[in-house]
Design a protein around this motif. Structure first.
Motif, PDB file in Angstrom:
ATOM      1  N   TYR A  10       6.842   2.813  11.318  1.00  0.00           N
ATOM      2  CA  TYR A  10       7.740   1.428  10.806  1.00  0.00           C
ATOM      3  C   TYR A  10       8.590   1.838   9.945  1.00  0.00           C
ATOM      4  O   TYR A  10       8.436   2.682   9.026  1.00  0.00           O
ATOM      5  N   VAL A  11       9.909   0.919   9.996  1.00  0.00           N
ATOM      6  CA  VAL A  11      11.032   1.369   9.157  1.00  0.00           C
ATOM      7  C   VAL A  11      10.505   0.802   7.754  1.00  0.00           C
ATOM      8  O   VAL A  11       9.865  -0.300   7.331  1.00  0.00           O
ATOM      9  N   THR A  12      10.774   1.311   6.604  1.00  0.00           N
ATOM     10  CA  THR A  12      10.572   1.172   5.084  1.00  0.00           C
ATOM     11  C   THR A  12      11.791   1.046   4.337  1.00  0.00           C
ATOM     12  O   THR A  12      12.975   1.367   5.069  1.00  0.00           O
ATOM     13  N   ASP A  13      11.781   0.595   3.273  1.00  0.00           N
ATOM     14  CA  ASP A  13      12.967   0.713   2.423  1.00  0.00           C
ATOM     15  C   ASP A  13      13.630   1.929   2.285  1.00  0.00           C
ATOM     16  O   ASP A  13      14.995   2.350   2.147  1.00  0.00           O
ATOM     17  N   SER A  14      12.877   3.157   2.218  1.00  0.00           N
ATOM     18  CA  SER A  14      13.333   4.588   2.243  1.00  0.00           C
ATOM     19  C   SER A  14      14.349   4.686   3.376  1.00  0.00           C
ATOM     20  O   SER A  14      15.274   5.572   3.274  1.00  0.00           O
ATOM     21  N   GLU A  30       0.810  -1.220   0.080  1.00  0.00           N
ATOM     22  CA  GLU A  30      -0.153   0.102  -0.014  1.00  0.00           C
ATOM     23  C   GLU A  30       0.897   1.406   0.198  1.00  0.00           C
ATOM     24  O   GLU A  30       0.380   2.344  -0.468  1.00  0.00           O
ATOM     25  N   LEU A  31       2.027   1.145   0.360  1.00  0.00           N
ATOM     26  CA  LEU A  31       2.949   2.192   0.449  1.00  0.00           C
ATOM     27  C   LEU A  31       4.022   2.439  -0.645  1.00  0.00           C
ATOM     28  O   LEU A  31       4.838   3.404  -0.883  1.00  0.00           O
ATOM     29  N   ARG A  32       3.926   1.462  -1.547  1.00  0.00           N
ATOM     30  CA  ARG A  32       4.897   1.398  -2.784  1.00  0.00           C
ATOM     31  C   ARG A  32       4.900   2.528  -3.314  1.00  0.00           C
ATOM     32  O   ARG A  32       6.230   3.077  -3.961  1.00  0.00           O
ATOM     33  N   PRO A  33       3.899   3.087  -3.962  1.00  0.00           N
ATOM     34  CA  PRO A  33       4.069   4.256  -4.781  1.00  0.00           C
ATOM     35  C   PRO A  33       4.752   5.286  -4.167  1.00  0.00           C
ATOM     36  O   PRO A  33       5.687   6.128  -4.778  1.00  0.00           O
ATOM     37  N   GLU A  34       4.322   5.692  -2.824  1.00  0.00           N
ATOM     38  CA  GLU A  34       5.015   6.653  -2.105  1.00  0.00           C
ATOM     39  C   GLU A  34       6.480   6.540  -1.751  1.00  0.00           C
ATOM     40  O   GLU A  34       7.243   7.386  -1.801  1.00  0.00           O
ATOM     41  N   ILE A  35       6.807   5.137  -1.473  1.00  0.00           N
ATOM     42  CA  ILE A  35       8.023   4.824  -1.321  1.00  0.00           C
ATOM     43  C   ILE A  35       8.885   4.991  -2.433  1.00  0.00           C
ATOM     44  O   ILE A  35      10.080   5.565  -2.327  1.00  0.00           O
ATOM     45  N   ASP A  36       8.397   4.657  -3.516  1.00  0.00           N
ATOM     46  CA  ASP A  36       9.166   4.813  -5.024  1.00  0.00           C
ATOM     47  C   ASP A  36       9.376   6.374  -5.341  1.00  0.00           C
ATOM     48  O   ASP A  36      10.551   6.506  -5.551  1.00  0.00           O
ATOM     49  N   LYS A  37       8.185   7.127  -4.786  1.00  0.00           N
ATOM     50  CA  LYS A  37       8.525   8.489  -5.207  1.00  0.00           C
ATOM     51  C   LYS A  37       9.636   9.198  -4.052  1.00  0.00           C
ATOM     52  O   LYS A  37      10.653  10.155  -4.715  1.00  0.00           O
TER      53      LYS A  37
END
Length: 202
Positions: A106-110, A46-53
């Motif tokens: 939460y920690v993400t790829d970013s 659900e966060l992938r578009p925002e993370i990619d950006k």
């Protein structure tokens, strides 16, 4: 020409992927069946578009901007990279003023991508960029955030400051004929309380 990081097939002894923009995402998705039990999802769907950006922004304004300054071949190119880099850090300092991690609790790829630059800021980038605007410790939010991540399994236990210093001071600096490695950082400082749990307690 091979660059690192890269995926290597040990059987064929060939590099199969060195697209560093997406390597972590492959590890988070295609390699998900091989994750340890209970491993965090660093790339929630659900966060992938925002993370990619954000990742694209981080690369242009933080991760790569510092190298644009370091490898600049003109004063203007250096100034552009330098100003972009510190403006990027200023933006992240502001973003982290009211949230524990880049996307909340939460920690993400970013976060992984920002951390690798922060961990090198004082022991690599500051001395190579000359008298820089700020050290990591000069950013209250980023410094607390970096310590928070460092104290999280998977970050501090895989951050080898001695290896980073050796690589940049000796391996990448043939002019260092006496093989002098600067002292620091004070790794105990990275273990000081960061107080950023307060953002997860709201």
């Amino acid at each position: 020409r091979t660059t690192v990081p890269a995926f290597v097939d040990y059987k064929t002894k060939k590099v199969v992927n060195n697209d560093y923009h997406w390597l972590t995402n492959h590890l988070e998705t295609a390699f998900r069946p091989f994750h340890k039990k209970g491993a965090p999802d660093l790339y929630p769907e659900e966060l992938r578009p925002e993370i990619d950006k954000l990742n694209k922004w981080l690369f242009e304004n933080v991760n790569n901007a510092v190298y644009r300054a370091q490898f600049a071949e003109s004063l203007q190119a250096f100034a552009d990279g330098y100003e972009t880099f510190f403006a990027g850090l200023d933006a992240m300092e502001e973003r982290l003023a009211d949230k524990r991690f880049l996307f909340g609790d939460y920690v993400t790829d970013s976060d992984v991508r920002l951390y690798v630059t922060l961990a090198r800021l004082d022991i690599r980038y500051t001395w190579q960029l000359g008298h820089t605007k700020h050290r990591l410790i000069d950013y209250p939010n980023l410094w607390g955030y970096a310590r928070d991540l460092y104290q999280t399994p998977g970050f501090g236990d895989t951050t080898d400051f001695a290896a980073i210093k050796k690589h940049y001071h000796i391996d990448c600096n043939p002019g260092n004929i006496h093989q002098i490695i600067a002292k620091g950082p004070d790794e105990e400082a990275w273990l000081l309380p960061h107080g950023r749990e307060k953002f997860s307690e709201k």
